[in-house]
Design a protein around this motif. Structure first.
Motif, PDB file in Angstrom:
ATOM      1  N   MET A  11       0.827  -1.192   0.000  1.00  0.00           N
ATOM      2  CA  MET A  11       0.000   0.000   0.000  1.00  0.00           C
ATOM      3  C   MET A  11       0.865   1.246   0.000  1.00  0.00           C
ATOM      4  O   MET A  11       2.057   1.194   0.258  1.00  0.00           O
ATOM      5  CB  MET A  11      -0.926  -0.006   1.213  1.00  0.00           C
ATOM      6  CG  MET A  11      -0.205  -0.082   2.535  1.00  0.00           C
ATOM      7  SD  MET A  11      -1.241  -0.612   3.899  1.00  0.00           S
ATOM      8  CE  MET A  11      -1.294  -2.361   3.659  1.00  0.00           C
ATOM      9  N   ILE A  12       0.221   2.361  -0.308  1.00  0.00           N
ATOM     10  CA  ILE A  12       0.858   3.660  -0.158  1.00  0.00           C
ATOM     11  C   ILE A  12       0.340   4.245   1.148  1.00  0.00           C
ATOM     12  O   ILE A  12      -0.857   4.312   1.374  1.00  0.00           O
ATOM     13  CB  ILE A  12       0.519   4.612  -1.332  1.00  0.00           C
ATOM     14  CG1 ILE A  12       0.986   4.040  -2.662  1.00  0.00           C
ATOM     15  CG2 ILE A  12       1.110   5.996  -1.072  1.00  0.00           C
ATOM     16  CD1 ILE A  12       2.476   3.947  -2.836  1.00  0.00           C
ATOM     17  N   GLU A  13       1.261   4.650   1.996  1.00  0.00           N
ATOM     18  CA  GLU A  13       0.914   5.235   3.286  1.00  0.00           C
ATOM     19  C   GLU A  13       1.151   6.738   3.188  1.00  0.00           C
ATOM     20  O   GLU A  13       2.199   7.176   2.742  1.00  0.00           O
ATOM     21  CB  GLU A  13       1.816   4.601   4.342  1.00  0.00           C
ATOM     22  CG  GLU A  13       1.617   5.128   5.724  1.00  0.00           C
ATOM     23  CD  GLU A  13       2.628   4.545   6.685  1.00  0.00           C
ATOM     24  OE1 GLU A  13       2.200   3.816   7.584  1.00  0.00           O
ATOM     25  OE2 GLU A  13       3.833   4.820   6.535  1.00  0.00           O
ATOM     26  N   LEU A  14       0.159   7.516   3.594  1.00  0.00           N
ATOM     27  CA  LEU A  14       0.250   8.979   3.590  1.00  0.00           C
ATOM     28  C   LEU A  14       0.196   9.446   5.043  1.00  0.00           C
ATOM     29  O   LEU A  14      -0.795   9.197   5.726  1.00  0.00           O
ATOM     30  CB  LEU A  14      -0.917   9.587   2.803  1.00  0.00           C
ATOM     31  CG  LEU A  14      -1.104   9.095   1.368  1.00  0.00           C
ATOM     32  CD1 LEU A  14      -2.403   9.639   0.790  1.00  0.00           C
ATOM     33  CD2 LEU A  14       0.074   9.472   0.505  1.00  0.00           C
ATOM     34  N   GLU A  15       1.280  10.102   5.516  1.00  0.00           N
ATOM     35  CA  GLU A  15       1.321  10.444   6.931  1.00  0.00           C
ATOM     36  C   GLU A  15       2.174  11.671   7.211  1.00  0.00           C
ATOM     37  O   GLU A  15       3.017  12.063   6.401  1.00  0.00           O
ATOM     38  CB  GLU A  15       1.862   9.273   7.759  1.00  0.00           C
ATOM     39  CG  GLU A  15       3.322   8.977   7.508  1.00  0.00           C
ATOM     40  CD  GLU A  15       3.854   7.804   8.318  1.00  0.00           C
ATOM     41  OE1 GLU A  15       3.071   7.067   8.932  1.00  0.00           O
ATOM     42  OE2 GLU A  15       5.084   7.638   8.327  1.00  0.00           O
ATOM     43  N   VAL A  16       1.926  12.251   8.384  1.00  0.00           N
ATOM     44  CA  VAL A  16       2.771  13.303   8.951  1.00  0.00           C
ATOM     45  C   VAL A  16       2.895  13.020  10.442  1.00  0.00           C
ATOM     46  O   VAL A  16       2.117  12.251  11.012  1.00  0.00           O
ATOM     47  CB  VAL A  16       2.212  14.737   8.754  1.00  0.00           C
ATOM     48  CG1 VAL A  16       2.162  15.115   7.279  1.00  0.00           C
ATOM     49  CG2 VAL A  16       0.857  14.901   9.416  1.00  0.00           C
ATOM     50  N   LYS A  17       3.874  13.687  11.063  1.00  0.00           N
ATOM     51  CA  LYS A  17       4.023  13.634  12.509  1.00  0.00           C
ATOM     52  C   LYS A  17       3.704  15.022  13.069  1.00  0.00           C
ATOM     53  O   LYS A  17       4.016  16.029  12.439  1.00  0.00           O
ATOM     54  CB  LYS A  17       5.436  13.226  12.895  1.00  0.00           C
ATOM     55  CG  LYS A  17       5.741  11.761  12.597  1.00  0.00           C
ATOM     56  CD  LYS A  17       7.161  11.412  12.960  1.00  0.00           C
ATOM     57  CE  LYS A  17       7.459   9.950  12.724  1.00  0.00           C
ATOM     58  NZ  LYS A  17       7.204   9.463  11.394  1.00  0.00           N
ATOM     59  N   VAL A  18       3.092  15.051  14.239  1.00  0.00           N
ATOM     60  CA  VAL A  18       2.800  16.295  14.939  1.00  0.00           C
ATOM     61  C   VAL A  18       3.692  16.314  16.176  1.00  0.00           C
ATOM     62  O   VAL A  18       3.543  15.469  17.066  1.00  0.00           O
ATOM     63  CB  VAL A  18       1.310  16.384  15.343  1.00  0.00           C
ATOM     64  CG1 VAL A  18       1.037  17.699  16.059  1.00  0.00           C
ATOM     65  CG2 VAL A  18       0.409  16.223  14.122  1.00  0.00           C
ATOM     66  N   LEU A  19       4.625  17.259  16.202  1.00  0.00           N
ATOM     67  CA  LEU A  19       5.593  17.367  17.286  1.00  0.00           C
ATOM     68  C   LEU A  19       5.184  18.464  18.260  1.00  0.00           C
ATOM     69  O   LEU A  19       4.298  19.271  17.969  1.00  0.00           O
ATOM     70  CB  LEU A  19       6.976  17.682  16.713  1.00  0.00           C
ATOM     71  CG  LEU A  19       7.491  16.761  15.598  1.00  0.00           C
ATOM     72  CD1 LEU A  19       8.815  17.269  15.053  1.00  0.00           C
ATOM     73  CD2 LEU A  19       7.617  15.326  16.077  1.00  0.00           C
ATOM     74  N   ASN A  20       5.854  18.513  19.392  1.00  0.00           N
ATOM     75  CA  ASN A  20       5.729  19.620  20.365  1.00  0.00           C
ATOM     76  C   ASN A  20       4.323  19.823  20.895  1.00  0.00           C
ATOM     77  O   ASN A  20       3.905  20.958  21.120  1.00  0.00           O
ATOM     78  CB  ASN A  20       6.232  20.927  19.746  1.00  0.00           C
ATOM     79  CG  ASN A  20       7.616  20.786  19.156  1.00  0.00           C
ATOM     80  OD1 ASN A  20       8.502  20.200  19.763  1.00  0.00           O
ATOM     81  ND2 ASN A  20       7.795  21.307  17.944  1.00  0.00           N
ATOM     82  N   ASN A  21       3.574  18.750  21.086  1.00  0.00           N
ATOM     83  CA  ASN A  21       2.218  18.843  21.618  1.00  0.00           C
ATOM     84  C   ASN A  21       2.067  17.861  22.771  1.00  0.00           C
ATOM     85  O   ASN A  21       2.706  16.807  22.798  1.00  0.00           O
ATOM     86  CB  ASN A  21       1.185  18.514  20.542  1.00  0.00           C
ATOM     87  CG  ASN A  21       0.860  19.698  19.666  1.00  0.00           C
ATOM     88  OD1 ASN A  21      -0.145  20.350  19.864  1.00  0.00           O
ATOM     89  ND2 ASN A  21       1.715  19.991  18.683  1.00  0.00           N
ATOM     90  N   ASP A  22       1.196  18.185  23.700  1.00  0.00           N
ATOM     91  CA  ASP A  22       0.881  17.321  24.824  1.00  0.00           C
ATOM     92  C   ASP A  22      -0.079  16.235  24.329  1.00  0.00           C
ATOM     93  O   ASP A  22      -1.210  16.539  23.921  1.00  0.00           O
ATOM     94  CB  ASP A  22       0.242  18.170  25.930  1.00  0.00           C
ATOM     95  CG  ASP A  22      -0.103  17.372  27.172  1.00  0.00           C
ATOM     96  OD1 ASP A  22      -0.553  16.215  27.060  1.00  0.00           O
ATOM     97  OD2 ASP A  22       0.061  17.931  28.264  1.00  0.00           O
TER      98      ASP A  22
END
Length: 188
Positions: A11-22
């Motif tokens: 599959m193709i995975e589409l993602e991001v990471k969200v940093l600096n959050n509680d």
């Protein structure tokens, strides 16, 4: 979520990471939005490559054995994954090929005979929620692997990323398409 491009294990995975959050605050927002809890698990992630890091450098990817233990229903499984970065512009696009395995030690012996070895072993706790076609993974690695918790957002369509960001009122400066390896390298 993941968008299928062929067979169930590719599959193709589409993602991001969200940093600096509680993560606790993000989890509360997800619950308030009616997100469905889909997983709560502990993982052992074993990365395999050559000493020269052939897979990482030449293929822009990695080979991983992930051992997953569900904390909801006590289910356990092991999955061998090859993940290749497809160099997406707005978010991280990966070709992901998976196969469930039963005998980790034998797989590692085969790789050893082919010149591959364990590069790293990381331990992660993950809680996952879903709203429509958007998956939110709250990830906490062991201190040695990566000391800062983050959220991954996986989408089916690129347009869903903007919706997810708006839903959680996220600051775009906290969003990255960097891999865990790239984040680890920034700490060195």
């Amino acid at each position: 979520m993941k968008r299928l491009i062929g067979v169930d294990n590719e599959m193709i995975e589409l993602e991001v990471k969200v940093l600096n959050n509680d993560l606790n605050k993000l989890e509360e927002k997800l619950k308030d939005l009616g997100a469905k809890l889909i997983a709560k698990e502990r993982q052992i992630n074993t990365i395999i490559d050559t000493e020269e890091k052939y897979i990482q450098k030449e293929l822009s990817g990695y080979l991983r054995i992930r051992e997953t233990k569900s904390l909801i229903d006590d289910f356990e499984k092991m999955t061998l994954t090859f993940k290749k970065d497809l160099k997406g512009e707005k978010l991280r696009e990966n070709l992901e090929i998976n196969s469930d395995i039963k005998e980790k030690e034998n797989i590692l012996k085969i790789f050893k005979e082919l010149g591959y070895d364990i590069i790293n072993i990381g331990y992660k706790e993950r809680i996952s929620y879903k709203i429509d076609n958007i998956r939110f993974d709250l990830d906490i690695w062991d201190e040695k692997t990566y000391p800062f918790p983050y959220m991954e957002i996986e989408v089916k369509d690129k347009s869903d990323l903007d919706r997810a960001i708006k839903m959680l009122d996220l600051d775009r400066k906290d969003i990255t398409k960097k891999s865990i390896t790239e984040l680890q390298n920034e700490l060195k």
